[in-house]
Design an enzyme around this catalytic site. Sequence first.
Site, PDB file in Angstrom:
ATOM      1  N   ASN A  20      -4.885  20.724 -30.500  1.00 40.06           N
ATOM      2  CA  ASN A  20      -3.828  20.357 -31.445  1.00 40.06           C
ATOM      3  C   ASN A  20      -3.746  21.303 -32.644  1.00 40.06           C
ATOM      4  O   ASN A  20      -2.663  21.562 -33.158  1.00 40.06           O
ATOM      5  CB  ASN A  20      -3.958  18.902 -31.895  1.00 40.06           C
ATOM      6  CG  ASN A  20      -5.261  18.611 -32.595  1.00 40.06           C
ATOM      7  OD1 ASN A  20      -6.311  19.151 -32.248  1.00 40.06           O
ATOM      8  ND2 ASN A  20      -5.218  17.735 -33.595  1.00 40.06           N
ATOM      9  N   GLY A  37     -12.161  16.274 -31.116  1.00 40.39           N
ATOM     10  CA  GLY A  37     -11.436  15.795 -29.953  1.00 40.39           C
ATOM     11  C   GLY A  37     -11.425  14.290 -29.908  1.00 40.39           C
ATOM     12  O   GLY A  37     -11.547  13.614 -30.940  1.00 40.39           O
ATOM     13  N   SER A  38     -11.314  13.745 -28.728  1.00 39.60           N
ATOM     14  CA  SER A  38     -11.198  12.294 -28.579  1.00 39.60           C
ATOM     15  C   SER A  38     -12.530  11.598 -28.832  1.00 39.60           C
ATOM     16  O   SER A  38     -13.606  12.180 -28.643  1.00 39.60           O
ATOM     17  CB  SER A  38     -10.710  11.948 -27.168  1.00 39.60           C
ATOM     18  OG  SER A  38     -11.729  12.185 -26.209  1.00 39.60           O
ATOM     19  N   THR A  39     -12.442  10.347 -29.237  1.00 36.20           N
ATOM     20  CA  THR A  39     -13.649   9.553 -29.464  1.00 36.20           C
ATOM     21  C   THR A  39     -14.421   9.369 -28.165  1.00 36.20           C
ATOM     22  O   THR A  39     -15.658   9.407 -28.153  1.00 36.20           O
ATOM     23  CB  THR A  39     -13.261   8.188 -30.067  1.00 36.20           C
ATOM     24  OG1 THR A  39     -12.644   8.405 -31.345  1.00 36.20           O
ATOM     25  CG2 THR A  39     -14.494   7.314 -30.275  1.00 36.20           C
ATOM     26  N   GLY A  54     -16.259  12.556 -27.511  1.00 35.89           N
ATOM     27  CA  GLY A  54     -17.254  12.709 -28.566  1.00 35.89           C
ATOM     28  C   GLY A  54     -18.495  11.882 -28.325  1.00 35.89           C
ATOM     29  O   GLY A  54     -19.628  12.327 -28.562  1.00 35.89           O
ATOM     30  N   GLU A  70     -15.617  15.297 -35.124  1.00 39.39           N
ATOM     31  CA  GLU A  70     -14.374  14.876 -35.783  1.00 39.39           C
ATOM     32  C   GLU A  70     -13.501  14.326 -34.665  1.00 39.39           C
ATOM     33  O   GLU A  70     -13.025  15.069 -33.812  1.00 39.39           O
ATOM     34  CB  GLU A  70     -13.716  16.065 -36.488  1.00 39.39           C
ATOM     35  CG  GLU A  70     -12.663  15.635 -37.504  1.00 39.39           C
ATOM     36  CD  GLU A  70     -11.285  15.478 -36.894  1.00 39.39           C
ATOM     37  OE1 GLU A  70     -10.916  14.316 -36.571  1.00 39.39           O
ATOM     38  OE2 GLU A  70     -10.577  16.470 -36.744  1.00 39.39           O
ATOM     39  N   CYS A 109      -5.066  13.958 -35.801  1.00 43.91           N
ATOM     40  CA  CYS A 109      -5.933  12.792 -36.011  1.00 43.91           C
ATOM     41  C   CYS A 109      -5.655  12.102 -37.340  1.00 43.91           C
ATOM     42  O   CYS A 109      -5.967  10.925 -37.506  1.00 43.91           O
ATOM     43  CB  CYS A 109      -7.400  13.220 -35.947  1.00 43.91           C
ATOM     44  SG  CYS A 109      -7.898  13.917 -34.374  1.00 43.91           S
TER      45      CYS A 109
END
Length: 464
Positions: free
Chosen positions: A142, A218-220, A223, A240, A274
């Site tokens: 992103n 990136g995505s939870t 992560g 993050e 985000c």
Amino acid sequence: MRHHVSDVLAPLDHLEVLNPATEETVAIVPAATRDDVDAAVARAAAAQRAWAAATPADRARLLRRFAAVVDGHIEELAQLEVREAGHTIGNARWEAGNVRDLLDFAAGGVERLSGRQIPVAGGIDVTFLEPLGVIGVIAPWNFPMPIAAWGLAPALAAGNAVILKPAETTPLTALRLAELALEAGIPEHLFQVLPGHGAVAGDALVEHPGVAKIVFTGSTRVGKQIMAKCADRVKRVTLELGGKSPNIVFADADLEAAAAAAPMAFLDNTGQDCCARTRILVQRSVYDRFLELVAPGIAAVAVGDPLDEKTQMGPLISRLQLDRVRSFVTDDLTAIRGTAPEGPGFWYPPTLVTDVAPTAPVAAEEVFGPVAVVLPFEDEEDAVRLANATEYGLSGSLWTRDIGRALRVSRAVAAGNLSVNSHSSVRYWTPFGGYKQSGLGRELGPDALTAFTETKNVFISTEA
């Protein structure tokens, strides 16, 4: 290994980069293997030892030179970002400029990265901040350039080597930055870029015993997987992750200003942010008026060719992301919609969903597209309750003329980055990171370099 674009590769061995606005193939890039990661880590470790031994002044000088070379290629990098990520040209220029600024900022910290002298009995006690070694940075699609630089710049400044794995869809700017680093005189192998699939190159980087720390954005969901793998080796990690940030509008706010700012607070970068303010919470007494004010702003957002200077919002990154966004906005929902181009490209119109329950998927989950919801609240306590009713805690805004309320609510909202009468979240000179499942650790700001160091304590006896 310096990867170059190739025209013909086996499907399992390459990444196809598409232009999100046209769906045309921009480039075919070789995908790194586990063996490539092993070799890169070995080279990085050797380069890091020499880099750490260099004088702080020499390291700072080279980083400033890197920044200057990036500055000379802002337009080239921006055009590359438009082609691979679909960002508007104005945003892409800012992103390339942010890389330059981050390198300059980090360079200023090299000669100020000092330990302490601590008073003790029987001698003196000093601390040293020493580099960790090889850092793995896994960057998202992103914001491919600036977020890569969030890890790259301070890690290099603190004396580390960096291996960057860009997202599968956006490797081109990262590869070009690695070339510019060499042009600037950054030692060979100190900064390497390994494009590749997350399940191959990404996992190899995370699991490698020679990598001291992983920085992931990136995505939870991913992560958590990375965090679990790092735990096996007690490997340091900065994460993050996702967000579902509130935009809280109180009745005493400048309602016209709040409504004018609301659309781009969730539509910038096509909502692929985000920090996007995707839950607009409006005090019930001004809820209807706010909708009247915000609707024309959403309709007026210019969606189209990212290279057009007047465009405010471009396409989504991929067909997969477009399908995901569509799945959240079901036919039974009421929404205020803007317009988007038809035909090739991953386009979705600006969309503000109204009359929806706070627990509905579109209101509770991260959509990561140009979609927000608007929800009413009764009073200050209710606003805080709604703002905190999420597993995320990355960012948020609140609009009020009451400074006392601004401070109370800012302290009560569980988020790492808040703005009052503004939607600004990220500045390279202030810390950035999230609460709860939005992440772990902080990036940027005055302590950015220390996040890439170990603290060593040394006691020297002065007893006879």
